[in-house]
Design an enzyme around this catalytic site. Structure first.
Site, PDB file in Angstrom:
ATOM      1  CD  GLN A 111      -0.694   0.033   3.210  1.00  0.00           C
ATOM      2  OE1 GLN A 111      -1.663   0.653   4.316  1.00  0.00           O
ATOM      3  NE2 GLN A 111      -1.386  -1.644   4.382  1.00  0.00           N
ATOM      4  CG  HIS A 136      -0.478   5.599   4.003  1.00  0.00           C
ATOM      5  ND1 HIS A 136      -1.481   4.662   4.361  1.00  0.00           N
ATOM      6  CD2 HIS A 136       0.292   5.162   4.772  1.00  0.00           C
ATOM      7  CE1 HIS A 136      -1.057   3.528   4.645  1.00  0.00           C
ATOM      8  NE2 HIS A 136      -0.122   3.320   5.152  1.00  0.00           N
ATOM      9  NE  ARG A 153      -6.537  -2.546   1.520  1.00  0.00           N
ATOM     10  CZ  ARG A 153      -7.359  -1.611   1.506  1.00  0.00           C
ATOM     11  NH1 ARG A 153      -7.879  -0.886   0.269  1.00  0.00           N
ATOM     12  NH2 ARG A 153      -7.651  -1.145   3.410  1.00  0.00           N
ATOM     13  CD  GLU A 211       1.400   3.681   8.165  1.00  0.00           C
ATOM     14  OE1 GLU A 211       0.555   3.518   8.562  1.00  0.00           O
ATOM     15  OE2 GLU A 211       2.130   2.231   8.098  1.00  0.00           O
ATOM     16  CG  HIS A 225       4.570   1.224   3.794  1.00  0.00           C
ATOM     17  ND1 HIS A 225       3.428   2.078   2.962  1.00  0.00           N
ATOM     18  CD2 HIS A 225       3.248   0.661   4.617  1.00  0.00           C
ATOM     19  CE1 HIS A 225       2.819   2.169   3.146  1.00  0.00           C
ATOM     20  NE2 HIS A 225       2.242   1.179   4.756  1.00  0.00           N
TER      21      HIS A 225
END
Length: 398
Positions: free
Chosen positions: A96, A98, A281, A133, A262
């Site tokens: 995926q 972001h 995704r 994240e 990642h």
């Protein structure tokens, strides 16, 4: 100080034992993938201030400035800007990417204007926020992070000796790198499904053989072979070979910024992220893959994953990142050491991952945390920390 009651999410890729071991509970036999700590509307933690259980999200919404501090509430609105998790992967998560903040806002606005239902399986943007994240390993932790240099990715694919993958090897050698990586990923995700499934099958057989031979990529081939066992026929198996394989040891961490492809593969870790559900995704999933939107947000550049190790300052070990929504640190508390004051001014969540910890407030109130237990501190609360364990501290950088 509030003791938190937290929700475990039973995603199929989760370990059946890692989170129960942390919490000291009996395994149910079902996957337990993530323990959520925070105020995310999907599974907010619960506190009890004497009037019964209340979701932390409601507590914050009632008094945002008091709970979050004026600066945090003004900057991020009336909600906790981060979500803390314990993540326990027994099989690979989806590959995926972001979006960044601008892309997320634009994508959310476009889908809202287009009338795409919030729960539609083809919806990409659940909110208008980005999702940087950080994952910090509690056990050995394997993942994929960022594109390999194109010549190295070509070497990985060439080593498989699969005829149908030779054109991708040629593209990766031809360069320039960003265009080559984009072209190969696009081709993988738009290939005729039956033909790609056969290529994946042959690649899976090759990675299994190569994982048993010594060589510079043996560990990576073993990781790709494991991915292929979980996702037979998925083009994400080949796409994964374009990415760096990373192995973290306990205490090491990895920061994932916008646009970086990642996937987490295996292991137990503490994860913290901005409060968002936006994920594009690109494989290793039965869920919707929006290829054009994925290509729009992905950064096609090779990277060397920067493994973070904590920087010690006054007894606190911090994992420094550029994220504005969160800061993760830990305390490794030696028995008998003097209590350590926790800086106030922003909301905090404390997670004990080993031993035990004692929180003592300015008014003398105490709260003891055992392994797997958590506490929430409002912005103005002044607390000292002592004990003989390891405590992770999630807060907002000031």
């Amino acid at each position: 100080m509030d003791r938190l009651s937290n929700t475990v999410r039973p995603y199929a890729w989760g370990s059946t034992t890692a989170i129960p071991q942390l919490l000291g509970t009996e395994p149910s036999g079902e996957p337990q993938a993530e323990l959520w700590m925070g105020a995310h509307p999907g599974a907010p933690s619960v506190v009890d201030r004497g009037t019964g259980p209340v979701p932390l999200s409601e507590v914050i919404a009632t008094d945002p400035a008091g709970e979050l501090g004026g600066a945090t509430a003004e900057r991020f609105g009336p909600r906790l800007p981060f979500l803390l998790k314990v993540l326990a992967a027994a099989s690979p998560l989806s590959l995926q990417v972001h979006p960044d903040l601008t892309q997320a806002a634009e994508g959310f606005q476009a889908e809202e204007a287009g009338g795409v239902p919030a729960g539609a399986p083809h919806r990409n943007y659940k909110d208008s926020n980005h999702k940087p994240e950080l994952i910090c390993a509690l056990s050995r932790f394997d993942g994929l992070c960022g594109f390999r240099p194109a010549p190295e990715a070509a070497e990985i694919l060439a080593g498989l000796e699969v005829d149908s993958l030779v054109p991708y090897v040629d593209i990766l050698h031809a360069g320039p790198e960003d265009a080559a990586l984009r072209e190969v990923l696009t081709a993988l995700l738009t290939a005729e499904p039956a033909a790609m499934a056969e290529s994946v099958r042959l690649a899976a057989e090759a990675t299994t053989r190569l994982a048993e031979r010594s060589g510079p990529h043996q560990t990576s081939y073993a990781a790709y072979a494991a991915i292929a066992r979980h996702y037979p026929g998925d083009p994400g198996v080949i796409a994964a070979m374009l990415l760096n394989h990373v192995r973290l040891q306990p205490g090491e961490a990895l920061f994932l910024d916008a646009g970086v492809p990642h996937a987490y593969l295996d292991g137990l870790g503490v994860e913290i992220m901005a409060n968002s559900d936006n994920v594009l995704r690109c494989g290793l999933t039965p869920k919707h893959v929006d290829v054009p939107e994925l290509l729009r947000v992905t950064r096609f550049e090779s990277t060397v994953p920067a493994v973070l190790r904590p920087e010690a300052v006054d007894g606190e070990e911090a994992y420094e990142t550029p994220a504005e929504e969160f800061r993760l640190s830990r305390y490794v508390l030696p028995e008998g050491a003097q209590p350590r004051p926790l800086a106030a001014g922003a909301p905090q969540i404390l997670l004990c991952t080993s031993g035990s910890a004692l929180l003592r407030a300015a008014d003398g109130a105490e709260l003891r945390l055992g392994r797997g237990e958590t506490a929430y501190l409002a912005a103005a609360e002044r607390v000292e920390l002592s004990g003989d364990g390891t405590v992770f501290r999630a807060t907002v950088p000031l």
